[in-house]
Design a protein around this motif. Structure first.
Motif, PDB file in Angstrom:
ATOM      1  N   SER A   1       0.959   1.954   5.600  1.00 57.42           N
ATOM      2  CA  SER A   1       0.591   1.206   6.313  1.00 57.42           C
ATOM      3  C   SER A   1       1.412   0.267   6.802  1.00 57.42           C
ATOM      4  O   SER A   1       1.388  -0.935   7.230  1.00 57.42           O
ATOM      5  CB  SER A   1      -1.310   0.674   6.094  1.00 57.42           C
ATOM      6  OG  SER A   1      -2.040   1.915   6.777  1.00 57.42           O
TER       7      SER A   1
ATOM      8  N   ASP B   1      -0.098   4.228   2.385  1.00 57.97           N
ATOM      9  CA  ASP B   1      -0.035   4.749   3.121  1.00 57.97           C
ATOM     10  C   ASP B   1       0.629   5.143   4.105  1.00 57.97           C
ATOM     11  O   ASP B   1       0.202   5.331   4.769  1.00 57.97           O
ATOM     12  CB  ASP B   1      -1.898   4.929   2.561  1.00 57.97           C
ATOM     13  CG  ASP B   1      -2.093   3.559   3.075  1.00 57.97           C
ATOM     14  OD1 ASP B   1      -1.606   2.393   3.436  1.00 57.97           O
ATOM     15  OD2 ASP B   1      -3.472   3.417   4.027  1.00 57.97           O
TER      16      ASP B   1
ATOM     17  N   PHE C   1       0.813  -3.607  11.236  1.00 52.91           N
ATOM     18  CA  PHE C   1       0.363  -2.568  10.039  1.00 52.91           C
ATOM     19  C   PHE C   1      -0.107  -1.507  11.232  1.00 52.91           C
ATOM     20  O   PHE C   1      -0.722  -1.666  11.716  1.00 52.91           O
ATOM     21  CB  PHE C   1      -0.542  -3.230   9.683  1.00 52.91           C
ATOM     22  CG  PHE C   1      -1.508  -2.625   8.998  1.00 52.91           C
ATOM     23  CD1 PHE C   1      -2.268  -3.112   7.894  1.00 52.91           C
ATOM     24  CD2 PHE C   1      -2.925  -1.345   8.764  1.00 52.91           C
ATOM     25  CE1 PHE C   1      -2.745  -2.303   6.599  1.00 52.91           C
ATOM     26  CE2 PHE C   1      -3.557  -1.356   7.907  1.00 52.91           C
ATOM     27  CZ  PHE C   1      -3.859  -1.332   7.039  1.00 52.91           C
TER      28      PHE C   1
ATOM     29  N   ASP D   1       0.886  -0.932  -0.415  1.00 48.66           N
ATOM     30  CA  ASP D   1       0.087   0.143   0.056  1.00 48.66           C
ATOM     31  C   ASP D   1       0.911   1.439   0.279  1.00 48.66           C
ATOM     32  O   ASP D   1       1.735   1.363   0.537  1.00 48.66           O
ATOM     33  CB  ASP D   1      -0.958   0.265   0.878  1.00 48.66           C
ATOM     34  CG  ASP D   1      -2.114  -1.120   1.064  1.00 48.66           C
ATOM     35  OD1 ASP D   1      -1.856  -1.340  -0.411  1.00 48.66           O
ATOM     36  OD2 ASP D   1      -2.193  -1.167   2.420  1.00 48.66           O
TER      37      ASP D   1
ATOM     38  N   ARG E   1      -2.930   5.019   8.060  1.00 44.95           N
ATOM     39  CA  ARG E   1      -2.404   5.820   8.046  1.00 44.95           C
ATOM     40  C   ARG E   1      -2.483   7.290   8.810  1.00 44.95           C
ATOM     41  O   ARG E   1      -3.733   7.061   9.390  1.00 44.95           O
ATOM     42  CB  ARG E   1      -3.342   6.053   6.707  1.00 44.95           C
ATOM     43  CG  ARG E   1      -4.646   6.035   6.670  1.00 44.95           C
ATOM     44  CD  ARG E   1      -5.256   6.388   5.152  1.00 44.95           C
ATOM     45  NE  ARG E   1      -5.504   5.784   3.753  1.00 44.95           N
ATOM     46  CZ  ARG E   1      -4.951   6.158   3.299  1.00 44.95           C
ATOM     47  NH1 ARG E   1      -4.789   7.271   2.860  1.00 44.95           N
ATOM     48  NH2 ARG E   1      -4.997   5.216   2.089  1.00 44.95           N
TER      49      ARG E   1
HETATM   50 MG   LIG Z   1      -4.483   1.945   3.977  1.00 45.77          MG
END
Ligand SMILES: [Mg+2]
Ligand SMILES: Nc1nc2c(ncn2[C@@H]2O[C@H](COP(=O)(O)OP(=O)(O)O[C@H]3O[C@H](CO)[C@@H](O)[C@H](O)[C@@H]3O)[C@@H](O)[C@H]2O)c(=O)[nH]1
Length: 245
Positions: A107, A105, A216, A103, A219
């Motif tokens: 994360s 963002d 994780f 991803d 964001r």
């Molecule tokens: Mg995300």
């Protein structure tokens, strides 16, 4: 890093596919961190932007000026067409023999990339998947509702499909390119359910899958694109896999 270099012997190339939709505030930091954490690795980043109205592509073009168009590839699509098909699109433009999916963002922190590469080299696995649901992994910053959704999605799929992998919906993964091409060609889903379908099909096909723990972190900038309709799609996808695999 020394360790990594020793095993690499200069032959492997990693193509990192990053799907983006409104990630203008995240993408530069992501690219910076990937370069920081993979100093001795041959890699390219393929940004699949779905016509983000926030100007993500302008930032990517600036990054291309800094890092080079051979390291940062912008492979845009005209409009938001979903996460699953974004990977399919990105894969067409990969020149590496290994593909990472992550991803934009943050994360999925780029600091974990060396552990994916190392695990693959040590085990010869076809897929290394990041998992939040083993010792050393976790989730930070999610609401209780989102935690329950993720856990529920995983428990449900584990119970019905028993694929032998602890995190089915996570999307921070490394694939041998030929394996990704093979598995992706048999996938039917277009949205978020894609992650689960991919790993279930890979497991059914008997591919060697390894896991590395990741944390994780939700964001900081922007919002998640996971909505109620994606959850309905997930449940439909689950049922489909149950009867077809
Ligand atoms: Mg995300
Ligand atoms: N090109 C493109 N990119 C998209 C689209 N939808 C989302 N993205 C991009 O895909 C990444 C993940 O989207 P988020 O909206 O941040 O997802 P999330 O809610 O944080 O969900 C994450 O965790 C889930 C596991 O619990 C994962 O299932 C999911 O894939 C994702 O990794 C981000 O880089 C986002 O910009 C789309 O339609 N098109």
């Amino acid at each position: 890093m020394e360790e990594q270099r020793k095993h690499n012997d200069g032959k492997n190339k990693y193509s990192i596919i990053v799907p983006t939709y409104n990630e203008r505030l995240n993408i530069a930091l992501l690219v910076y961190l990937v370069f920081k954490h993979l100093p001795d690795v041959d890699f390219e980043m393929i940004i699949v932007d779905d016509g983000s109205p926030d100007g993500t592509q302008d930032v990517v073009k600036k990054l291309q000026e800094v890092y080079g168009e051979d390291r940062i590839l912008l492979r845009a699509r005209p409009k938001k067409l979903g996460l699953g098909t974004a990977y399919v699109h990105g894969l067409k433009h990969c020149s590496g023999n290994y593909v990472v999916i992550m991803d934009a963002d943050l994360s999925h922190h780029p600091k974990y990339l060396p552990s994916f590469i190392k695990k693959q080299m040590e085990t010869g696995a076809s897929i290394v998947t990041g998992t939040r649901y083993v010792k050393g992994g976790g989730v930070h910053g999610w609401t209780l509702m989102r935690k329950l959704t993720s856990r529920g999605a995983n428990v449900l799929a584990q119970t019905l499909l028993w694929p032998g992998v602890s995190d089915l919906t996570g999307s921070f993964r490394l694939y041998r390119k030929s394996v990704l091409e093979d598995v992706i060609s048999s996938c039917v889903s277009k949205g978020y359910v894609f992650q689960m379908e991919m790993i279930v099909r890979a497991s059914r096909k008997g591919y060697h899958i390894e896991e590395v723990p990741i944390t994780f972190v939700d964001r900081v900038y922007g919002t998640s694109k996971l909505g109620g309709s994606e959850i309905v799609e997930y449940l439909k996808g689950l049922m489909y896999l149950l009867v077809t695999t």
